[in-house]
Design an enzyme around this catalytic site. Structure first.
Site, mmCIF file in Angstrom:
data_model
loop_
_atom_site.group_PDB
_atom_site.id
_atom_site.type_symbol
_atom_site.label_atom_id
_atom_site.label_comp_id
_atom_site.label_asym_id
_atom_site.label_seq_id
_atom_site.Cartn_x
_atom_site.Cartn_y
_atom_site.Cartn_z
ATOM 1 N N SER A 184 0.864 -1.182 0.000
ATOM 2 C CA SER A 184 0.000 0.000 0.000
ATOM 3 C C SER A 184 0.895 1.224 0.000
ATOM 4 O O SER A 184 2.055 1.155 0.418
ATOM 5 C CB SER A 184 -0.880 0.006 1.259
ATOM 6 O OG SER A 184 -1.530 1.244 1.436
ATOM 7 N N TYR A 204 -2.430 -1.518 10.228
ATOM 8 C CA TYR A 204 -2.312 -1.453 8.775
ATOM 9 C C TYR A 204 -0.997 -0.778 8.379
ATOM 10 O O TYR A 204 -0.245 -1.294 7.541
ATOM 11 C CB TYR A 204 -3.496 -0.685 8.187
ATOM 12 C CG TYR A 204 -3.592 -0.751 6.692
ATOM 13 C CD1 TYR A 204 -4.121 -1.880 6.069
ATOM 14 C CD2 TYR A 204 -3.190 0.311 5.885
ATOM 15 C CE1 TYR A 204 -4.222 -1.956 4.690
ATOM 16 C CE2 TYR A 204 -3.281 0.241 4.507
ATOM 17 C CZ TYR A 204 -3.801 -0.884 3.909
ATOM 18 O OH TYR A 204 -3.889 -0.960 2.533
ATOM 19 N N LYS A 220 1.982 -2.930 6.514
ATOM 20 C CA LYS A 220 2.247 -2.596 5.112
ATOM 21 C C LYS A 220 3.687 -2.108 4.933
ATOM 22 O O LYS A 220 4.322 -2.383 3.909
ATOM 23 C CB LYS A 220 1.234 -1.573 4.601
ATOM 24 C CG LYS A 220 -0.177 -2.129 4.464
ATOM 25 C CD LYS A 220 -0.224 -3.334 3.524
ATOM 26 C CE LYS A 220 -1.636 -3.828 3.301
ATOM 27 N NZ LYS A 220 -1.701 -4.980 2.361
#
Length: 272
Positions: free
Chosen positions: A141, A154, A158
């Site tokens: 991401s 997250y 990532k």
């Protein structure tokens, strides 16, 4: 790498970017195992692929963070089509907001967003090194290059996914193993609205930050960018061109970038 007649596994293939990758790979002449935790969604994507390109796909319901189930996917690919040439580690989860994430939340995010990649690579690399070629495509991401307002799980996982993909390329790139790392911002998938629907102010701010940062792309646009990068054997895939400018600004003056992110977060929380 030319994907025609190549054998690929796409995780998280039941929707979003994953299903778009399956469709594009099948159109380009690849043979694809569609894997997803939701077996019905994987089957539906596979059936659409076979309707357009008969015999191009098979599907399996699988938890792709589990080593045994990854082994089963590889075995399915080999029995259906032949040795695996490309592995698209695309499955991911949005994670929990802020430091409210529990130990279980952290374990789940680390397993799905990072360890799933590590476990797949551990199984595939011996095969690829013996053959002298293979291709690992990691879906990370833009949050893995910049960061993510809202979700610590997250943002951290990532970043780690980007780091693992870099390590794979550095360690095995001269031995025939190609690696690409996908780092998009907003893509029109259910994950984009996860923060907005979380009931948490930081979660809503996270979604708004992504939507404000650049265009929200369709999964098909992202799949096109991925296949173009695979054809060129290019590591970093940035469907949103703005990400590179942001990344350069971050590296040029880290403290200024952090101050700017704090101000931006505050403005978003005022609106949330």
């Amino acid at each position: 790498m030319n994907v025609e007649q190549r054998v690929a596994i796409v995780t998280g293939g039941g929707g979003g970017i994953g299903s778009a990758l399956v469709a594009r790979l099948a159109r380009e002449g690849a043979r694809v195992v569609v894997a997803d935790l939701d077996a019905d969604s994987a089957r539906a994507v596979s059936e659409r692929g076979n309707a357009d390109h008969p015999g191009s796909t098979v599907s399996a319901g699988a938890d792709v963070s589990d080593t045994v189930q990854i082994q089963q996917l590889i075995a399915l690919a080999e029995s259906s089509f032949g040795p695996v040439d490309l592995y698209f580690a695309n499955a991911g989860i949005a994670g929990a907001p802020a430091l409210d994430a529990s130990e279980r939340d952290w374990d789940l995010s680390i397993d799905v967003n990072l360890r799933a990649h590590i476990r797949a690579a551990r199984l595939l690399l011996p095969r690829w090194l013996k053959r002298g070629e293979g291709y690992f495509v990691s879906t990370a991401s833009a949050a893995g290059l910049l960061t993510q307002i809202g979700s610590a799980t997250y943002a951290v996982t990532k970043h780690a996914a980007v780091g693992f993909a870099e390590w794979l390329s550095v360690t095995y790139g001269d031995r025939g193993v190609r690696v690409s790392c996908l780092c998009p911002m907003g893509v029109n998938t259910p994950m984009l609205s996860a923060g907005k629907d979380s009931g948490d102010a930081l979660g809503r701010a996270a979604t708004q930050a992504v939507m404000n940062a650049g265009d929200v792309l369709e999964p098909d646009d992202v799949a096109d960018a991925v296949l173009a990068a695979v054809a060129d054997e290019r590591f970093l895939i940035l469907p949103h061109r703005e990400v590179l400018d942001m990344y350069r600004q971050k590296g040029a003056d880290y403290d200024r970038w952090l101050r700017g992110m704090r101000r931006y977060q505050s403005s978003l929380l005022e609106q949330a």
